[in-house]
Design a protein around this motif. Structure first.
Motif, mmCIF file in Angstrom:
data_model
loop_
_atom_site.group_PDB
_atom_site.id
_atom_site.type_symbol
_atom_site.label_atom_id
_atom_site.label_comp_id
_atom_site.label_asym_id
_atom_site.label_seq_id
_atom_site.Cartn_x
_atom_site.Cartn_y
_atom_site.Cartn_z
ATOM 1 N N ILE A 115 0.848 -1.187 0.000
ATOM 2 C CA ILE A 115 0.000 0.000 0.000
ATOM 3 C C ILE A 115 0.881 1.232 0.000
ATOM 4 N N LEU A 116 0.578 2.175 -0.890
ATOM 5 C CA LEU A 116 1.227 3.486 -0.888
ATOM 6 C C LEU A 116 0.270 4.503 -0.300
ATOM 7 N N ILE A 117 0.778 5.319 0.592
ATOM 8 C CA ILE A 117 0.031 6.444 1.160
ATOM 9 C C ILE A 117 0.779 7.731 0.824
ATOM 10 N N ARG A 118 0.086 8.678 0.212
ATOM 11 C CA ARG A 118 0.699 9.986 -0.038
ATOM 12 C C ARG A 118 -0.155 11.065 0.601
ATOM 13 N N SER A 119 0.478 11.869 1.432
ATOM 14 C CA SER A 119 -0.219 12.952 2.114
ATOM 15 C C SER A 119 0.825 13.899 2.687
ATOM 16 N N ARG A 120 0.405 15.060 3.126
ATOM 17 C CA ARG A 120 1.230 16.103 3.715
ATOM 18 C C ARG A 120 1.959 16.918 2.657
ATOM 19 N N TYR A 121 2.004 18.224 2.896
ATOM 20 C CA TYR A 121 2.696 19.166 2.017
ATOM 21 C C TYR A 121 3.466 20.149 2.888
ATOM 22 N N SER A 122 4.625 20.559 2.415
ATOM 23 C CA SER A 122 5.401 21.556 3.161
ATOM 24 C C SER A 122 6.143 22.462 2.180
ATOM 25 N N TYR A 123 6.321 23.701 2.585
ATOM 26 C CA TYR A 123 6.973 24.713 1.753
ATOM 27 C C TYR A 123 8.439 24.820 2.141
ATOM 28 N N HIS A 124 9.326 24.822 1.126
ATOM 29 C CA HIS A 124 10.761 24.932 1.378
ATOM 30 C C HIS A 124 11.391 25.788 0.280
ATOM 31 N N ALA A 125 11.648 27.042 0.586
ATOM 32 C CA ALA A 125 12.205 27.963 -0.398
ATOM 33 C C ALA A 125 13.571 27.513 -0.891
ATOM 34 N N GLY A 126 14.301 26.770 -0.060
ATOM 35 C CA GLY A 126 15.643 26.332 -0.426
ATOM 36 C C GLY A 126 15.703 25.081 -1.262
ATOM 37 N N LEU A 127 14.552 24.526 -1.641
ATOM 38 C CA LEU A 127 14.483 23.349 -2.515
ATOM 39 C C LEU A 127 15.101 22.095 -1.883
ATOM 40 N N GLU A 128 15.138 22.047 -0.567
ATOM 41 C CA GLU A 128 15.688 20.879 0.115
ATOM 42 C C GLU A 128 14.860 20.545 1.347
ATOM 43 N N ILE A 129 14.753 19.247 1.639
ATOM 44 C CA ILE A 129 14.158 18.772 2.881
ATOM 45 C C ILE A 129 15.164 17.846 3.547
ATOM 46 N N ASN A 130 14.888 17.465 4.787
ATOM 47 C CA ASN A 130 15.762 16.530 5.476
ATOM 48 C C ASN A 130 14.955 15.338 5.979
ATOM 49 N N GLU A 131 15.638 14.392 6.608
ATOM 50 C CA GLU A 131 14.964 13.181 7.061
ATOM 51 C C GLU A 131 13.938 13.484 8.150
ATOM 52 N N GLY A 132 14.141 14.580 8.884
ATOM 53 C CA GLY A 132 13.157 14.957 9.888
ATOM 54 C C GLY A 132 11.808 15.287 9.270
ATOM 55 N N HIS A 133 11.812 15.969 8.128
ATOM 56 C CA HIS A 133 10.555 16.271 7.433
ATOM 57 C C HIS A 133 9.879 14.988 6.970
ATOM 58 N N VAL A 134 10.671 14.042 6.461
ATOM 59 C CA VAL A 134 10.114 12.779 5.979
ATOM 60 C C VAL A 134 9.530 11.983 7.137
#
Length: 441
Positions: A305-324
């Protein structure tokens, strides 16, 4: 001269990439080459542009420059819906006054589907790469049910095939008791996005050449064309197609026009398919915008099963494992709500992927300088919109006045975003508000 100030950086692998054999990338660009068209980016837009160019003129020399490895960027983080109808089941985005817009969008989406299905037929790709199974829109509330019914009325007015399912009907599809209604639309094509984009890349033949691990560091206009530089090579090209979506802004292009939003997904470990009733392969988008997308995929080791949800804004075009990880906790709750009979099934993969949005949800397309063409700002729905934009960019490059080029050319110009810090504050607040409105959906 346009000089890159940053390069694409991905956090974790997506499940789509992790479940495939390791890719042996093509050789990076070394030395100097001369081509007719240079394409920056080997995702949906860039590779679709290359495919279309080879159809329009098989003698065109084309160089595709990919910063990393094909499928490991945004394209391989997609959920795999190549839709043929407007995505959001919402009167806000699909009302009675927007019939012309709906028809325009359908033209774009079905052009994208046509390219994908034509390639599948030509190269004999199986359902492990592309599956014309359609999609469901699903609701879990009275508000969602109302949107389902309103959307079905719009589809009827457009003479588009669809089927409304009550709670029992959608349960027979999904195996979930949570859904209160559903709407089936048969025209969507589902892909394993990493496998699909690899297959597109590997189908290209000389004089089209793909260079992986070839991040573009700069490009500048020269007499009669453009010079594109990587760390070890140079491409002299008559024309350039920018197919790098949000990272076009890394070159100083489109300042104040792109909003960088990430969305997140989790994929479960395999489970015994006998634990969950319903079909073994289906895909569903939420009835309310910003809700939860779900896919069930069958496999030799069991189903996932795949679940996709949640959105976040990042002006720097990068996220980290904490966001995931933060998004993953939300996914676990969504999964438990929908499939309580799968207690004990864990999520094996989690990842995030970027989208480039404009304030008024229009693409950035066309010849922005002589010989420099853009196919950027997918505004979500990357598999459909970016594919169509790549096709249209290829047609524009060779001077073809096609219906698709006309559609893209007739969009309004992107509106300028508010300045910082108001942009960050407003974008984050708006995302939270939209997710709150979606509720359990």
């Amino acid at each position: 001269m346009y000089v890159a100030t940053k390069f694409p950086k991905n956090s974790s692998f997506s499940a789509w990439v992790a479940m495939l054999p390791a890719r042996i990338p093509t050789l990076p660009l070394e030395g100097a080459v001369t081509v007719d068209v240079a394409i920056i980016g080997a995702g949906f837009a860039g590779l679709s542009a290359a495919r279309r160019l080879s159809q329009l003129d098989p003698t065109l020399r084309v160089a595709i420059l990919e910063a990393g490895v094909v499928a490991e960027g945004a394209t391989g983080r997609n959920s795999g819906f190549i839709i043929d109808l407007p995505h959001e089941v919402s009167s806000e985005d699909f009302g009675g006054s927007s019939t012309d817009r709906a028809k325009r969008d359908i033209t774009l989406y079905r052009t994208a589907i046509g390219l994908a299905t034509d390639m599948a037929q030509e190269y004999g790709w199986g359902h492990d790469i592309i599956d014309p199974c359609g999609r469901y829109s699903v609701a879990i509330s009275e508000k969602g049910d109302a949107h389902i019914k309103a959307y079905a009325r719009q589809l009827q007015g457009l003479n588009e095939s669809h089927e409304i399912l009550d709670a029992r009907g959608i349960h027979e599809v999904t195996g979930s008791q949570l859904y209160t209604s559903g709407l089936y639309m048969p025209g969507t094509v589902m892909v394993q996005p990493a496998a699909y984009i690899r297959a597109v890349a590997d189908s290209l033949r000389n004089p089209v050449t793909l260079y992986e691990h070839s991040a573009v560091r700069s490009f500048d206009r020269q007499p009669g064309g453009w010079s594109v530089k990587t760390s070890k090579g140079t491409v002299t090209a008559k024309r350039i197609i920018l197919a790098n979506n949000g990272h076009a802004q890394s070159f100083g292009l489109f300042p104040g026009q792109l909003l960088h939003v990430f969305t997140y997904a989790s994929m479960s470990e395999p489970f015994d398919p006998r634990r969950l009733n319903g079909k073994r392969d289906w895909a569903a988008t939420p009835a309310l915008p910003m809700g939860t997308t779900v896919r069930r995929l069958s496999g030799a080791e069991g189903d996932r099963i795949l679940i996709r949800s949640r959105y976040s804004y990042h002006a720097g075009l990068e996220i980290n494992e904490g966001h995931v990880r933060s998004a993953g906790r939300v996914h676990d709750g969504k999964f438990a709500d929908r499939f309580p009979n799968l207690t004990g099934v864990k999520m094996q993969y989690r990842w995030g992927g970027p989208m480039a949005l404009t304030w008024n949800s229009v693409p950035i397309f066309g010849e922005i300088e002589p010989g420099l063409f853009a196919a950027c700002a997918c505004n979500g729905l990357g598999a459909s919109k970016s594919t169509a934009a790549g096709i249209a960019a290829a047609e524009a490059v060779v001077g073809l006045k096609s219906p698709l080029v006309e559609v893209f050319s007739n969009y309004d110009s992107p509106k300028n975003l508010p300045p910082q810090p108001f942009l960050s504050i407003g974008a984050k607040a708006d995302l939270r508000l939209r997710e709150w409105r979606a509720g359990r959906e």
